[in-house]
Design an enzyme around this catalytic site. Structure first.
Site, PDB file in Angstrom:
ATOM      1  N   TYR A 144       0.862  -1.153  -0.008  1.00 62.25           N
ATOM      2  CA  TYR A 144      -0.061   0.270  -0.147  1.00 62.25           C
ATOM      3  C   TYR A 144       0.968   1.034   0.096  1.00 62.25           C
ATOM      4  O   TYR A 144       1.530   1.332   0.983  1.00 62.25           O
ATOM      5  CB  TYR A 144      -0.778  -0.069   1.083  1.00 62.25           C
ATOM      6  CG  TYR A 144      -1.751   1.238   1.420  1.00 62.25           C
ATOM      7  CD1 TYR A 144      -1.797   2.423   2.320  1.00 62.25           C
ATOM      8  CD2 TYR A 144      -2.817   1.296   0.683  1.00 62.25           C
ATOM      9  CE1 TYR A 144      -2.333   3.103   2.478  1.00 62.25           C
ATOM     10  CE2 TYR A 144      -3.578   2.594   0.638  1.00 62.25           C
ATOM     11  CZ  TYR A 144      -3.480   3.211   1.686  1.00 62.25           C
ATOM     12  OH  TYR A 144      -4.308   4.309   1.824  1.00 62.25           O
ATOM     13  N   ASP A 239       9.443   2.646  -0.392  1.00 60.15           N
ATOM     14  CA  ASP A 239       8.416   3.294   0.311  1.00 60.15           C
ATOM     15  C   ASP A 239       8.572   3.119   1.773  1.00 60.15           C
ATOM     16  O   ASP A 239       8.232   1.898   2.247  1.00 60.15           O
ATOM     17  CB  ASP A 239       7.106   2.657  -0.106  1.00 60.15           C
ATOM     18  CG  ASP A 239       5.869   3.236   0.833  1.00 60.15           C
ATOM     19  OD1 ASP A 239       4.602   3.313   0.458  1.00 60.15           O
ATOM     20  OD2 ASP A 239       6.323   4.051   1.646  1.00 60.15           O
ATOM     21  N   LYS A 267       4.437   9.423   8.377  1.00 56.54           N
ATOM     22  CA  LYS A 267       4.394   8.824  10.046  1.00 56.54           C
ATOM     23  C   LYS A 267       5.288   9.391  10.983  1.00 56.54           C
ATOM     24  O   LYS A 267       5.231  10.394  11.465  1.00 56.54           O
ATOM     25  CB  LYS A 267       4.525   7.252   9.968  1.00 56.54           C
ATOM     26  CG  LYS A 267       3.159   6.702   8.875  1.00 56.54           C
ATOM     27  CD  LYS A 267       3.323   5.445   8.911  1.00 56.54           C
ATOM     28  CE  LYS A 267       2.184   4.914   7.964  1.00 56.54           C
ATOM     29  NZ  LYS A 267       0.831   4.827   8.321  1.00 56.54           N
TER      30      LYS A 267
END
Ligand code: KE4
Length: 427
Positions: A144, A239, A267
């Site tokens: 994702y 990623d 994050k």
């Protein structure tokens, strides 16, 4: 647990917010029941609207690595906010943030701040296309990279949780340039590259996958991607929205010793505030506007409040690298405890762990890609999730998510979690 107020809030929320939440994974759709509305948090603990206390294994899906309401972060935000919350003009904080990240991670000369991991990943793909002049890219099933159109093809996280194999609104024109294949399958990647030779700009990968549960790269797989990108003039994009500043100060590039051409972050670098970033070597990043012509922008990119929260968090991590080893030690302790707690219960399960990322899969085979991650006993996961939630242990509400440990967790918290698993009965 008494959850009346959460139930009332959820009913009210559904009248004004689609599905009652602002991000699908929060809705408890795959585990059933009412999502808990959180009113406050401190350290390793969440407190819901009804005042129930939970040991937190989500950590806001990764950002709260130091624990909630970490005093130096709170104080830094308090001090900064009096100077206004946004200017729409450059600030020294953004320069300090860029310099700090570049000092901590390998192979990044320039870095651009954005406001989410999605923005970071979509910008990295656009840059790879602009730099190579090629349109297609490879992503892996179950990975994702945020909700940009091009990524919503066989994606993980909430897309897998809700089992939306084809997302309405993603046009064939977009999907045709997104090539997918199984994670940890080097032959499949090689076949895809050969089939589309000369048309692939990049391979984007979660170096340690966290969006189908925690799934580790098999030996040699990432090295094979690096080699393919070198021989086929494609960019390797790591990623690291999840793994960045969680696995090590230099993230997966440092921990795994693999060089990426572009890296995305999110994050942890925001310390709980909306921040994403993408970076890489100068010859690539200089194609980004206004230095180059690959346009990318954002009203709140580099927002001073988000920067001070992220800077404070990263400075603590840089100054105390033992935190990474502590987190890994706590996660290993938890894994060993869960292993003992579940193994005498007579049902199959697998626990995957990498550093402070961990997930439990109710199946009798290794979980190494999306197919094996999808082949678990989801009913059993639901019962496990609710059994622990009822005992004050808050796990990610989906089998397609990694758990995230925060460093405020004590060994007593871990023991309480293990004891809760011991009392789990698959009734
Ligand atoms: P955001 O746009 O949600 O900040 O980041 C997207 C993203 C990109 N790359 C990776 C590896 C990610 O894990 C994410 C977001 N992670 C999910 C949790 N699995 C965010 C939680 C949510 O969607 O609410």
């Amino acid at each position: 647990m008494e959850t009346t107020l959460s139930e009332q809030l959820f009913a009210r929320a559904r009248r004004s917010i689609p599905g009652g939440v602002n991000s699908p994974v929060r809705a408890f759709k795959s585990v059933g029941g009412t999502p808990l509305f959180i009113s406050r948090a401190k350290g390793a603990y969440l407190y819901d609207a009804d005042g129930n206390k939970y040991i937190d294994y989500i950590a806001s899906w990764g950002p709260m690595i130091l624990g909630h309401a970490y005093e130096p972060v709170i104080q830094a935000i308090r001090d900064r906010v009096a100077n206004s919350t946004s200017y729409g003009a450059p600030t020294e904080l953004e320069v300090e943030m860029a310099e700090l990240i570049i000092s901590m991670v390998p192979h990044v000369d320039l870095i651009r701040m954005v406001s989410s991991g999605t923005e970071a990943c979509m910008s990295a793909i656009r840059l790879a296309r602009g730099f190579t002049g090629k349109n297609k890219f490879i992503k892996f099933e179950g990975h994702y990279h945020g909700h940009a159109d091009a990524f919503l093809v066989k994606a993980g996280s909430g897309v897998a949780t809700l089992d939306i194999q084809t997302v309405p609104g993603i046009t064939a024109g977009v999907a045709q340039d997104t090539l997918t294949c199984p994670f940890n399958d080097p032959e499949a990647v090689t076949r895809l590259v050969k089939q589309h030779r000369g048309n692939i700009a990049a391979i984007i990968v979660e170096p340690v996958a966290g969006n189908m549960g925690c799934v580790l790269p098999e030996k040699g797989f990432l090295e094979e991607l690096r080699s393919l990108c070198d021989t086929e003039n494609m960019l390797l994009i790591f990623d690291e929205v999840m793994t960045g500043f969680r696995l090590a100060p230099g993230g997966a590039q440092e921990k795994l010793g693999i060089r990426a051409d572009l890296v995305t972050y999110g994050k942890v670098i925001g310390g709980g505030m909306p921040v994403g970033a993408f970076g890489g070597r100068r010859e690539i990043m200089e194609h980004i506007a206004p230095a180059g012509k690959v346009y990318q922008a954002g009203t709140l990119s580099g927002n001073p409040i988000a920067m001070i929260a992220g800077l404070t968090t990263l400075k603590v991590l840089k100054g105390n690298p033992k935190i990474f080893a502590e987190l890994e030690q706590k996660t290993t302790y938890l894994k060993e405890g869960l292993q003992k707690a579940l193994q005498q219960k007579g049902f199959p399960f697998v626990i995957n762990q990498y550093a402070s990322m961990i997930s439990v899969h109710f199946c009798d085979h290794p979980v190494k890609d999306f197919a094996t991650a999808s082949d678990g006993n989801t009913d059993q996961f639901k019962k496990f999730f609710h059994s622990l939630l009822d005992q004050g242990i808050y796990l990610p509400p989906s089998p397609f998510e990694s758990w995230f440990l925060n460093n405020a967790l004590s060994f007593r918290d871990l023991d309480e979690t293990i004891e809760a698993a011991e009392s789990f009965v698959d009734s």
